[in-house]
Scaffold this motif. Structure first.
Motif, short mmCIF file in Angstrom:
data_model
loop_
_atom_site.label_atom_id
_atom_site.label_comp_id
_atom_site.label_asym_id
_atom_site.label_seq_id
_atom_site.Cartn_x
_atom_site.Cartn_y
_atom_site.Cartn_z
N PHE A 278 0.88 -1.37 0.10
CA PHE A 278 -0.01 0.27 0.15
C PHE A 278 0.85 1.09 0.12
O PHE A 278 2.10 0.82 0.72
CB PHE A 278 -0.76 0.05 1.65
N ALA A 279 0.12 2.43 -0.39
CA ALA A 279 1.08 3.47 -0.55
C ALA A 279 0.87 4.01 1.05
O ALA A 279 0.25 4.04 1.95
CB ALA A 279 0.04 4.38 -1.43
N PRO A 280 2.32 4.53 1.61
CA PRO A 280 2.90 4.76 2.73
C PRO A 280 2.45 6.18 3.36
O PRO A 280 1.80 6.97 2.32
CB PRO A 280 4.17 5.30 2.61
N ASP A 281 1.33 6.12 4.15
CA ASP A 281 0.00 7.07 4.87
C ASP A 281 0.13 7.43 6.41
O ASP A 281 0.48 5.94 6.48
CB ASP A 281 -0.77 7.07 4.35
N LEU A 282 0.37 7.85 6.75
CA LEU A 282 -0.32 7.63 8.11
C LEU A 282 -1.77 6.42 8.41
O LEU A 282 -0.89 6.01 9.24
CB LEU A 282 -0.95 9.16 8.93
N GLN B 126 7.42 11.90 3.58
CA GLN B 126 7.14 12.96 2.14
C GLN B 126 5.95 12.95 2.43
O GLN B 126 5.58 14.14 1.41
CB GLN B 126 8.32 12.64 1.30
N ARG B 127 5.52 11.84 2.14
CA ARG B 127 3.79 12.19 2.16
C ARG B 127 3.12 12.66 2.71
O ARG B 127 1.92 13.46 2.71
CB ARG B 127 3.18 10.59 1.80
N ALA C 112 13.30 22.18 2.90
CA ALA C 112 14.06 21.77 4.16
C ALA C 112 13.39 21.23 5.91
O ALA C 112 14.33 20.56 6.09
CB ALA C 112 13.99 23.74 4.86
N SER C 113 12.15 21.12 5.15
CA SER C 113 11.55 20.05 6.76
C SER C 113 11.89 18.38 6.03
O SER C 113 12.71 17.88 7.31
CB SER C 113 10.12 20.11 6.35
N ASP C 114 12.21 18.44 5.18
CA ASP C 114 12.36 16.88 4.10
C ASP C 114 14.36 16.52 4.83
O ASP C 114 14.18 15.28 5.49
CB ASP C 114 12.44 16.60 2.93
#
Length: 441
Positions: free
Chosen positions: A155-159, A270-271, A304-306
């Motif tokens: 599955f697509a990575p997500d919370l 990133q997602r 910058a956050s990544d």
């Protein structure tokens, strides 16, 4: 006076325009060499896994009675369902309601962390007869999954990405082994337990998700506990299947055992950061952006956050000097460790990175549980296979500083890591019977 006011508004307008331009272009905060390296390390492609080697789909669909010809179709539908991430999919497979599904409504399956599987099988023997006779396909699937040693989510990575049914698979495997042993199929029970242990051990070492690795560690310990309990009820000279020797060979962890999991974590981040930038809300699907969310996204510098998210993760993949130095630098800033540049141009990202990046080194310490479990079981096996079994109880020693012998419990014990302030006791009972043959090679 009017000219002064006009100049003030012009200067203010120019400064505001330049400020908005910097926010728009994400020029500041500037990238660091360490941050760029961390992003490059974590963006490297994961090694491919052949479909027939990945346990995920079989584990995900485990409770459902789906004809073999339909499995690929159901899995494709589920992958499509979760990739849409529209907030309406929930966590259930598209197989829900279409195919028969096993649910442990009577709480028959053993929970090896809190229950003795052999005792539970004996106490529910009639129910176990019925359970396993009615669900032979599930038993076959659970046993077949002992041949897998890696799992990567499809599955697509997500919370909100759901996990496969690892718990039910592990409980079914060990409940089956306990049932077989109580029935008198002792060698088969021991072999299944050792095959399960070997599979969970491989899952902990090879999988590409932190949860999968932690589940692998937990069920390796669970299977080891049941294995020791089975040994305790058998003669000391019982010849063990080769699967037991394989499951308890010394663990040789790679230097960076959770690197692939860190890469998966980075993809998840990133997602999440992409959704923040667009003003969407990541979680149980993405909700449409409100105007306030859009404005907040201006003060979130994704690049910058990544980089800041990546630094602690990349340290689990590399000994790069610049990365380690960047992580070990004293936390200095004008507010809560944020630099002036972050406060001005990336306050949302700076704060989120500071509070959402846990100590991933903690997971590396948990990986040590793999070798601790193996060392405790080796103490049991060594004790059974040497003439030291004839010595008095006071002379029993594991020969390993991590493993101790509890005289009152007649068991080898080891403390598994849970957190910097908490451990979990793994106790493996020791048979008092005569020495056994070594596991067959």
């Amino acid at each position: 006076m009017r000219k002064a006011i006009k100049k003030f508004f012009i200067v203010t307008a120019v400064i505001s325009a330049l400020y908005l331009l910097v926010l728009w272009t994400e020029w500041l905060p500037l990238s660091s060499p360490a941050g760029k390296k961390a992003v490059a390390i974590l963006s490297a492609p994961l090694p491919p896994i052949a479909e027939n080697e990945n346990a995920f789909s079989e584990t995900w669909l485990f409770p459902y009675d789906i004809p073999e010809a339909d499995k690929a179709k159901v899995m494709a539908a589920d992958i499509g369902k979760f990739s849409k991430n529209d907030g309406s999919s929930g966590y259930a497979s598209s197989a829900e309601g279409k195919y028969p599904k096993f649910e442990d409504t009577e709480n028959l399956l053993c929970k090896p962390k809190t229950e003795n599987c052999l005792d539970k099988a004996r106490a529910n023997l009639d129910k176990y007869h019925k359970l396993f006779s009615e669900h032979e396909k599930l038993s076959a699937k659970a046993i077949a999954l002992t041949e897998f040693g890696i799992s990567r989510t499809q599955f697509a990575p997500d919370l909100s990405t759901p996990l496969a049914n690892y718990g039910p698979v592990g409980s079914w495997q060990l409940s089956t082994a306990a049932y077989w042993h109580v029935q008198g199929r002792k060698i088969e029970a021991i072999d299944l337990t050792c095959r399960a242990a070997g599979s969970w051990r491989s899952l902990a070492v090879n999988s590409d998700g932190l949860i999968e690795q932690m589940v692998g560690l937990a069920f390796y310990a669970n299977a080891s506990r049941l294995f020791a309990e089975l040994l305790n009820e058998n003669p000391g000279d019982l010849e063990l299947p080769s699967s037991c020797a394989k499951a308890y060979l010394p663990v040789e962890l790679e230097k960076f055992p959770i690197c692939h999991s860190m890469q998966m974590e980075y993809r998840l981040m990133q997602r999440v950061s992409a959704s923040i930038k667009t003003g969407e809300v990541a979680g149980d699907g993405l909700t449409a952006a409100k105007w306030s969310d859009k404005i907040a996204g201006l003060w979130f510098n994704k690049r910058a956050s990544d980089e800041k998210f990546a630094l602690p993760l990349a340290a689990e993949c590399s000994d790069d000097k610049e990365i380690l130095e960047a992580l070990n630098e004293p936390v200095e800033g004008v507010w809560n460790g944020l630099s002036l540049s972050e406060l001005a141009f990336n306050p949302v990202g700076g704060i989120l990175a500071a509070i959402s990046s846990p100590n991933y080194g903690d997971y590396r310490k948990r990986m040590r549980n793999l070798s601790l479990t193996q060392e405790a079981m080796q103490a049991v096996l060594t004790r059974r296979s040497t003439m030291a079994a004839q010595a008095g109880v006071d002379e029993i020693s594991s020969g390993n500083k991590n493993v101790r012998f509890n005289k009152e419990a007649n068991a080898f014990e080891v403390d598994l890591y849970r957190s910097p302030s908490e451990t979990q006791l793994l106790s493996l009972p020791l048979s008092s019977s005569k020495p056994a043959s070594k596991p067959a090679e």
